[in-house]
Design a protein around this motif. Structure first.
Motif, PDB file in Angstrom:
ATOM      1  N   ARG A  31       8.540   6.035  -2.982  1.00 36.81           N
ATOM      2  CA  ARG A  31       7.573   7.123  -3.103  1.00 36.81           C
ATOM      3  C   ARG A  31       6.187   6.618  -2.713  1.00 36.81           C
ATOM      4  O   ARG A  31       5.716   5.605  -3.239  1.00 36.81           O
ATOM      5  N   MET A  32       5.535   7.335  -1.796  1.00 36.27           N
ATOM      6  CA  MET A  32       4.166   7.002  -1.380  1.00 36.27           C
ATOM      7  C   MET A  32       3.367   8.288  -1.248  1.00 36.27           C
ATOM      8  O   MET A  32       3.924   9.342  -0.929  1.00 36.27           O
ATOM      9  N   ALA A  33       2.075   8.184  -1.483  1.00 37.10           N
ATOM     10  CA  ALA A  33       1.194   9.342  -1.351  1.00 37.10           C
ATOM     11  C   ALA A  33      -0.210   8.873  -0.986  1.00 37.10           C
ATOM     12  O   ALA A  33      -0.625   7.772  -1.349  1.00 37.10           O
ATOM     13  N   VAL A  34      -0.917   9.723  -0.262  1.00 32.78           N
ATOM     14  CA  VAL A  34      -2.325   9.472   0.059  1.00 32.78           C
ATOM     15  C   VAL A  34      -3.023  10.816   0.144  1.00 32.78           C
ATOM     16  O   VAL A  34      -2.442  11.810   0.571  1.00 32.78           O
ATOM     17  N   SER A  35      -4.273  10.854  -0.310  1.00 28.25           N
ATOM     18  CA  SER A  35      -5.080  12.072  -0.163  1.00 28.25           C
ATOM     19  C   SER A  35      -6.519  11.679   0.103  1.00 28.25           C
ATOM     20  O   SER A  35      -6.995  10.633  -0.330  1.00 28.25           O
ATOM     21  N   ILE A  36      -7.197  12.552   0.843  1.00 26.69           N
ATOM     22  CA  ILE A  36      -8.616  12.362   1.139  1.00 26.69           C
ATOM     23  C   ILE A  36      -9.296  13.715   0.973  1.00 26.69           C
ATOM     24  O   ILE A  36      -8.775  14.737   1.424  1.00 26.69           O
ATOM     25  N   GLN A  37     -10.429  13.702   0.290  1.00 19.83           N
ATOM     26  CA  GLN A  37     -11.146  14.948   0.006  1.00 19.83           C
ATOM     27  C   GLN A  37     -12.616  14.785   0.357  1.00 19.83           C
ATOM     28  O   GLN A  37     -13.284  13.898  -0.174  1.00 19.83           O
ATOM     29  N   PRO A  38     -13.136  15.631   1.242  1.00 18.88           N
ATOM     30  CA  PRO A  38     -14.572  15.595   1.492  1.00 18.88           C
ATOM     31  C   PRO A  38     -15.309  16.294   0.346  1.00 18.88           C
ATOM     32  O   PRO A  38     -14.774  17.236  -0.249  1.00 18.88           O
ATOM     33  N   ARG A  39     -16.491  15.821   0.017  1.00 18.03           N
ATOM     34  CA  ARG A  39     -17.258  16.459  -1.071  1.00 18.03           C
ATOM     35  C   ARG A  39     -17.496  17.922  -0.716  1.00 18.03           C
ATOM     36  O   ARG A  39     -17.952  18.250   0.364  1.00 18.03           O
ATOM     37  N   GLY A  40     -17.109  18.802  -1.642  1.00 14.73           N
ATOM     38  CA  GLY A  40     -17.264  20.229  -1.427  1.00 14.73           C
ATOM     39  C   GLY A  40     -16.116  20.862  -0.670  1.00 14.73           C
ATOM     40  O   GLY A  40     -16.152  22.049  -0.371  1.00 14.73           O
ATOM     41  N   GLY A  41     -15.067  20.088  -0.366  1.00 13.04           N
ATOM     42  CA  GLY A  41     -13.935  20.609   0.394  1.00 13.04           C
ATOM     43  C   GLY A  41     -12.620  20.387  -0.336  1.00 13.04           C
ATOM     44  O   GLY A  41     -12.569  19.783  -1.397  1.00 13.04           O
ATOM     45  N   ALA A  42     -11.552  20.855   0.263  1.00 13.93           N
ATOM     46  CA  ALA A  42     -10.217  20.716  -0.313  1.00 13.93           C
ATOM     47  C   ALA A  42      -9.584  19.396   0.127  1.00 13.93           C
ATOM     48  O   ALA A  42      -9.817  18.938   1.245  1.00 13.93           O
ATOM     49  N   PRO A  43      -8.777  18.780  -0.737  1.00 16.55           N
ATOM     50  CA  PRO A  43      -8.107  17.536  -0.345  1.00 16.55           C
ATOM     51  C   PRO A  43      -6.995  17.787   0.664  1.00 16.55           C
ATOM     52  O   PRO A  43      -6.365  18.840   0.664  1.00 16.55           O
ATOM     53  N   VAL A  44      -6.767  16.804   1.519  1.00 20.21           N
ATOM     54  CA  VAL A  44      -5.652  16.802   2.457  1.00 20.21           C
ATOM     55  C   VAL A  44      -4.725  15.691   1.988  1.00 20.21           C
ATOM     56  O   VAL A  44      -5.173  14.577   1.713  1.00 20.21           O
ATOM     57  N   ARG A  45      -3.410  15.977   1.898  1.00 21.63           N
ATOM     58  CA  ARG A  45      -2.485  15.062   1.246  1.00 21.63           C
ATOM     59  C   ARG A  45      -1.224  14.859   2.078  1.00 21.63           C
ATOM     60  O   ARG A  45      -0.776  15.761   2.779  1.00 21.63           O
ATOM     61  N   ASP A  46      -0.661  13.662   1.982  1.00 23.18           N
ATOM     62  CA  ASP A  46       0.655  13.366   2.545  1.00 23.18           C
ATOM     63  C   ASP A  46       1.420  12.608   1.474  1.00 23.18           C
ATOM     64  O   ASP A  46       0.900  11.642   0.905  1.00 23.18           O
ATOM     65  N   ALA A  47       2.636  13.053   1.177  1.00 20.02           N
ATOM     66  CA  ALA A  47       3.446  12.401   0.147  1.00 20.02           C
ATOM     67  C   ALA A  47       4.913  12.514   0.519  1.00 20.02           C
ATOM     68  O   ALA A  47       5.328  13.465   1.185  1.00 20.02           O
ATOM     69  N   GLY A  48       5.685  11.535   0.088  1.00 17.49           N
ATOM     70  CA  GLY A  48       7.122  11.545   0.336  1.00 17.49           C
ATOM     71  C   GLY A  48       7.705  10.173   0.105  1.00 17.49           C
ATOM     72  O   GLY A  48       7.081   9.309  -0.501  1.00 17.49           O
ATOM     73  N   ARG A  49       8.937   9.984   0.583  1.00 16.76           N
ATOM     74  CA  ARG A  49       9.613   8.689   0.488  1.00 16.76           C
ATOM     75  C   ARG A  49       9.564   8.052   1.869  1.00 16.76           C
ATOM     76  O   ARG A  49      10.237   8.512   2.787  1.00 16.76           O
ATOM     77  N   PHE A  50       8.770   6.990   1.992  1.00 22.74           N
ATOM     78  CA  PHE A  50       8.548   6.331   3.269  1.00 22.74           C
ATOM     79  C   PHE A  50       8.862   4.848   3.153  1.00 22.74           C
ATOM     80  O   PHE A  50       8.909   4.293   2.059  1.00 22.74           O
ATOM     81  N   THR A  51       9.042   4.176   4.313  1.00 22.87           N
ATOM     82  CA  THR A  51       9.313   2.741   4.316  1.00 22.87           C
ATOM     83  C   THR A  51       8.060   1.903   4.532  1.00 22.87           C
ATOM     84  O   THR A  51       8.002   0.766   4.085  1.00 22.87           O
ATOM     85  N   ARG A  52       7.064   2.457   5.222  1.00 23.57           N
ATOM     86  CA  ARG A  52       5.896   1.655   5.589  1.00 23.57           C
ATOM     87  C   ARG A  52       4.559   2.211   5.104  1.00 23.57           C
ATOM     88  O   ARG A  52       3.752   1.486   4.537  1.00 23.57           O
ATOM     89  N   HIS A  53       4.290   3.503   5.344  1.00 25.59           N
ATOM     90  CA  HIS A  53       2.991   4.052   4.956  1.00 25.59           C
ATOM     91  C   HIS A  53       3.059   5.556   4.782  1.00 25.59           C
ATOM     92  O   HIS A  53       3.940   6.220   5.314  1.00 25.59           O
ATOM     93  N   ALA A  54       2.097   6.078   4.022  1.00 21.63           N
ATOM     94  CA  ALA A  54       1.855   7.515   3.909  1.00 21.63           C
ATOM     95  C   ALA A  54       0.570   7.803   4.662  1.00 21.63           C
ATOM     96  O   ALA A  54      -0.388   7.045   4.578  1.00 21.63           O
ATOM     97  N   GLY A  55       0.556   8.906   5.393  1.00 21.10           N
ATOM     98  CA  GLY A  55      -0.610   9.246   6.191  1.00 21.10           C
ATOM     99  C   GLY A  55      -0.390   8.827   7.621  1.00 21.10           C
ATOM    100  O   GLY A  55       0.711   8.439   7.986  1.00 21.10           O
ATOM    101  N   PRO A  56      -1.384   8.895   8.440  1.00 20.04           N
ATOM    102  CA  PRO A  56      -2.785   9.131   8.108  1.00 20.04           C
ATOM    103  C   PRO A  56      -3.091  10.599   7.818  1.00 20.04           C
ATOM    104  O   PRO A  56      -2.429  11.484   8.347  1.00 20.04           O
ATOM    105  N   VAL A  57      -4.071  10.808   6.963  1.00 23.56           N
ATOM    106  CA  VAL A  57      -4.626  12.136   6.692  1.00 23.56           C
ATOM    107  C   VAL A  57      -6.094  12.097   7.087  1.00 23.56           C
ATOM    108  O   VAL A  57      -6.774  11.095   6.878  1.00 23.56           O
TER     109      VAL A  57
END
Length: 84
Positions: A31-57
């Protein structure tokens, strides 16, 4: 930003910010997850079962701070507000 099971990578160009959660060791799906949120904006997220990385977002980040969170297996990290 390193943590027990991987690292959180953050990149910024002139008008965009990008994040990835990268596993310390590869091979097994977990299980891996990553999220990035700009101040004043909505977060963008990637999550799932991965072997190397989550994202890029990626988000637009002209003159805005971003908040980044990531996890790999049981380890996680967050940045607080950065790139202001």
């Amino acid at each position: 930003m390193p943590f027990d099971t991987g690292e959180l990578r953050v990149y910024k160009s002139r008008n965009r910010a990008c994040a990835m959660a990268v596993a310390r060791t590869t091979g097994e799906r977990r299980r891996m997850a990553v999220s990035i949120q700009p101040r004043g904006g909505a977060p963008v997220r990637d999550a799932g079962r991965f072997t190397r990385h989550a994202g890029p977002v990626t988000v637009g980040a002209i003159s805005r701070c971003v908040y980044v969170k990531g996890s790999v297996g049981g380890g996680s990290a967050d940045s607080g507000w950065i790139l202001c």
